[in-house]
Design a protein around this motif. Structure first.
Motif, mmCIF file in Angstrom:
data_model
loop_
_atom_site.group_PDB
_atom_site.id
_atom_site.type_symbol
_atom_site.label_atom_id
_atom_site.label_comp_id
_atom_site.label_asym_id
_atom_site.label_seq_id
_atom_site.Cartn_x
_atom_site.Cartn_y
_atom_site.Cartn_z
ATOM 1 N N ARG A 20 59.570 35.094 65.047
ATOM 2 C CA ARG A 20 60.624 34.385 64.756
ATOM 3 C C ARG A 20 61.532 35.416 63.799
ATOM 4 O O ARG A 20 60.822 36.265 63.134
ATOM 5 N N PRO A 21 62.604 35.202 63.484
ATOM 6 C CA PRO A 21 63.584 36.116 63.075
ATOM 7 C C PRO A 21 63.429 35.684 61.305
ATOM 8 O O PRO A 21 63.387 34.675 61.080
ATOM 9 N N HIS A 22 63.634 36.886 60.691
ATOM 10 C CA HIS A 22 64.069 37.165 59.201
ATOM 11 C C HIS A 22 65.244 37.985 59.057
ATOM 12 O O HIS A 22 65.021 39.007 59.537
ATOM 13 N N ILE A 23 66.262 37.499 58.307
ATOM 14 C CA ILE A 23 67.236 38.467 58.009
ATOM 15 C C ILE A 23 67.789 38.381 56.641
ATOM 16 O O ILE A 23 67.796 37.497 56.056
ATOM 17 N N SER A 24 68.030 39.650 56.074
ATOM 18 C CA SER A 24 68.347 39.753 54.835
ATOM 19 C C SER A 24 70.126 40.136 55.048
ATOM 20 O O SER A 24 70.169 40.756 56.120
ATOM 21 N N TYR A 25 70.829 39.623 53.975
ATOM 22 C CA TYR A 25 72.250 39.769 54.311
ATOM 23 C C TYR A 25 73.178 39.711 52.881
ATOM 24 O O TYR A 25 72.285 39.176 51.784
ATOM 25 N N TYR A 26 74.251 40.060 53.108
ATOM 26 C CA TYR A 26 75.253 40.026 51.867
ATOM 27 C C TYR A 26 76.166 38.963 51.816
ATOM 28 O O TYR A 26 76.771 38.930 53.042
ATOM 29 N N GLU A 27 76.481 38.223 50.900
ATOM 30 C CA GLU A 27 77.368 37.266 50.995
ATOM 31 C C GLU A 27 78.502 37.732 50.026
ATOM 32 O O GLU A 27 78.339 37.803 48.920
ATOM 33 N N ASP A 28 79.541 37.898 50.718
ATOM 34 C CA ASP A 28 80.797 38.497 49.660
ATOM 35 C C ASP A 28 81.484 37.614 49.254
ATOM 36 O O ASP A 28 81.838 37.915 48.165
ATOM 37 N N PHE A 29 81.693 36.169 49.325
ATOM 38 C CA PHE A 29 82.454 35.352 48.914
ATOM 39 C C PHE A 29 81.716 33.942 49.302
ATOM 40 O O PHE A 29 81.796 33.772 50.406
ATOM 41 N N ASN A 30 81.675 33.033 48.265
ATOM 42 C CA ASN A 30 81.526 31.707 48.618
ATOM 43 C C ASN A 30 82.437 30.834 47.835
ATOM 44 O O ASN A 30 82.508 31.161 46.614
ATOM 45 N N ALA A 72 67.655 34.353 55.217
ATOM 46 C CA ALA A 72 67.257 33.622 56.094
ATOM 47 C C ALA A 72 66.224 33.790 57.187
ATOM 48 O O ALA A 72 66.082 34.817 57.610
ATOM 49 N N TRP A 73 65.613 32.729 57.443
ATOM 50 C CA TRP A 73 64.196 32.956 58.447
ATOM 51 C C TRP A 73 64.238 31.663 59.431
ATOM 52 O O TRP A 73 64.838 30.634 58.717
ATOM 53 N N TYR A 74 63.768 31.826 60.412
ATOM 54 C CA TYR A 74 63.606 30.644 61.345
ATOM 55 C C TYR A 74 62.160 30.186 61.171
ATOM 56 O O TYR A 74 61.309 30.837 61.601
ATOM 57 N N ASP A 75 62.116 28.991 61.052
ATOM 58 C CA ASP A 75 60.681 28.516 60.757
ATOM 59 C C ASP A 75 60.051 27.805 62.016
ATOM 60 O O ASP A 75 59.178 27.216 61.971
ATOM 61 N N SER A 123 61.913 25.271 63.738
ATOM 62 C CA SER A 123 62.721 24.282 64.183
ATOM 63 C C SER A 123 64.013 24.372 63.620
ATOM 64 O O SER A 123 64.925 23.725 64.098
ATOM 65 N N ALA A 124 64.032 25.117 62.206
ATOM 66 C CA ALA A 124 65.374 25.076 61.894
ATOM 67 C C ALA A 124 65.388 26.316 60.943
ATOM 68 O O ALA A 124 64.542 27.056 60.534
ATOM 69 N N TRP A 125 66.947 26.955 60.711
ATOM 70 C CA TRP A 125 66.888 28.154 59.615
ATOM 71 C C TRP A 125 66.883 27.659 58.376
ATOM 72 O O TRP A 125 67.375 26.541 57.761
ATOM 73 N N GLN A 126 66.284 28.445 57.474
ATOM 74 C CA GLN A 126 65.895 28.169 56.185
ATOM 75 C C GLN A 126 66.673 29.273 55.438
ATOM 76 O O GLN A 126 66.599 30.514 55.951
ATOM 77 N N ILE A 127 67.393 29.000 54.529
ATOM 78 C CA ILE A 127 68.239 29.876 53.764
ATOM 79 C C ILE A 127 68.230 29.829 52.235
ATOM 80 O O ILE A 127 68.024 28.922 51.605
ATOM 81 N N GLU A 128 68.136 31.131 51.374
ATOM 82 C CA GLU A 128 67.947 31.054 50.073
ATOM 83 C C GLU A 128 68.549 32.399 49.598
ATOM 84 O O GLU A 128 69.034 33.340 50.518
ATOM 85 N N THR A 129 69.109 32.106 48.338
ATOM 86 C CA THR A 129 69.718 33.098 47.522
ATOM 87 C C THR A 129 68.626 33.911 46.829
ATOM 88 O O THR A 129 67.838 33.394 45.980
ATOM 89 N N VAL A 130 68.421 35.265 47.149
ATOM 90 C CA VAL A 130 67.499 36.031 46.460
ATOM 91 C C VAL A 130 67.718 36.474 45.110
ATOM 92 O O VAL A 130 67.232 36.668 44.148
ATOM 93 N N ASP A 131 69.026 37.055 45.113
ATOM 94 C CA ASP A 131 69.582 37.713 43.776
ATOM 95 C C ASP A 131 70.899 37.413 43.801
ATOM 96 O O ASP A 131 71.797 37.490 44.597
ATOM 97 N N SER A 132 71.620 36.615 42.608
ATOM 98 C CA SER A 132 73.039 36.366 42.368
ATOM 99 C C SER A 132 73.639 36.774 41.147
ATOM 100 O O SER A 132 74.281 36.262 40.503
ATOM 101 N N ASP A 133 72.790 37.787 40.489
ATOM 102 C CA ASP A 133 73.129 38.188 39.185
ATOM 103 C C ASP A 133 74.309 39.525 39.289
ATOM 104 O O ASP A 133 73.935 40.631 39.492
ATOM 105 N N GLY A 134 75.410 39.145 39.259
ATOM 106 C CA GLY A 134 76.504 39.973 39.567
ATOM 107 C C GLY A 134 76.845 40.058 40.983
ATOM 108 O O GLY A 134 76.618 39.142 41.805
ATOM 109 N N ASN A 135 77.475 41.327 41.262
ATOM 110 C CA ASN A 135 77.766 41.704 42.862
ATOM 111 C C ASN A 135 76.549 42.432 43.209
ATOM 112 O O ASN A 135 76.242 43.501 43.134
ATOM 113 N N VAL A 136 75.871 41.667 43.995
ATOM 114 C CA VAL A 136 74.564 42.268 44.211
ATOM 115 C C VAL A 136 74.222 42.074 45.737
ATOM 116 O O VAL A 136 74.782 41.078 46.443
ATOM 117 N N GLY A 137 73.457 42.770 46.538
ATOM 118 C CA GLY A 137 72.954 42.507 48.009
ATOM 119 C C GLY A 137 73.818 43.265 49.165
ATOM 120 O O GLY A 137 73.158 42.878 50.098
#
Length: 192
Positions: free
Chosen positions: A147-157, A168-171, A173-187
């Motif tokens: 099953r895939p696990h992906i780390s990545y950068y969100e440039d703008f939301n 993001a990881w595939y469990d 049946s579905a993709w699960q997504i979470e924010t790991v760090d959001s303190d400033g411009n990180v990732g």
């Protein structure tokens, strides 16, 4: 490789080619042009299969396509994985237990994180996340269940304005997504 010698995929900016270097004795490396059709070889990611044969995902800058090459043992098999828009930047390749390729990448046309896998017959391509401008600097790993696990950068939301490290990881049946760090411009420039 299995002999302990380095194998490197890279972009030849002078000629616009995808190249591979194999250093058998590290005195005189074997240099091979894998793909020279246009401006190809950007954002390479390399994995060796159980037989030690190289598999490479890369971006075709000229056509805006995600491409994939692998050595069959006698020749290079070149494939276009995604030619919808400008997909393939910041790609990351992993091989599963059956040596099938899995690739995470950024679709700059839509600002999406995408994922492609070869099921042994055809490529299956899907969008993992499309909220905001996400998917740059992706890094892919497969777990013991392939099953895939992906780390990545969100440039703008649009909603959060964030420049965040995401995961993001595939469990199964579905993709699960979470924010790991959001303190400033990180990732950016992630590795998983």
């Amino acid at each position: 490789n299995s002999n302990g010698f380095p194998v490197i995929s890279y972009y030849d900016g002078t000629n616009g080619d995808l190249k591979l270097a194999v250093c058998n004795i590290c005195i005189s490396p074997t240099l091979t042009t894998v793909d020279s059709a246009g401006d190809v070889g950007w954002y390479t990611s390399l994995a060796l299969n159980a037989a030690g044969h190289p598999h490479i995902s890369y971006y075709d800058q000229g056509n805006g396509d995600l491409k994939y090459a692998h050595w069959t043992g006698s020749t290079w098999d070149l494939q276009t994985v995604d030619n919808q828009g400008s997909g393939g930047q910041y790609n990351s390749l992993a091989l599963d237990t059956a040596d099938h390729p899995h690739i995470s990448y950024f679709d700059s046309s839509n600002g999406d994180l995408k994922y492609a896998r070869h099921d042994g017959v055809t490529w299956q391509v899907e969008t993992v996340e499309s909220e905001g401008d996400v998917g740059c600097y992706s890094s892919l790993a497969l777990d013991r269940l392939n099953r895939p696990h992906i780390s990545y950068y969100e440039d703008f939301n649009t909603y959060t304005g964030g420049k965040d490290l995401k995961y993001a990881w595939y469990d199964g049946s579905a993709w699960q997504i979470e924010t790991v760090d959001s303190d400033g411009n990180v990732g950016s420039h992630t590795s998983l």
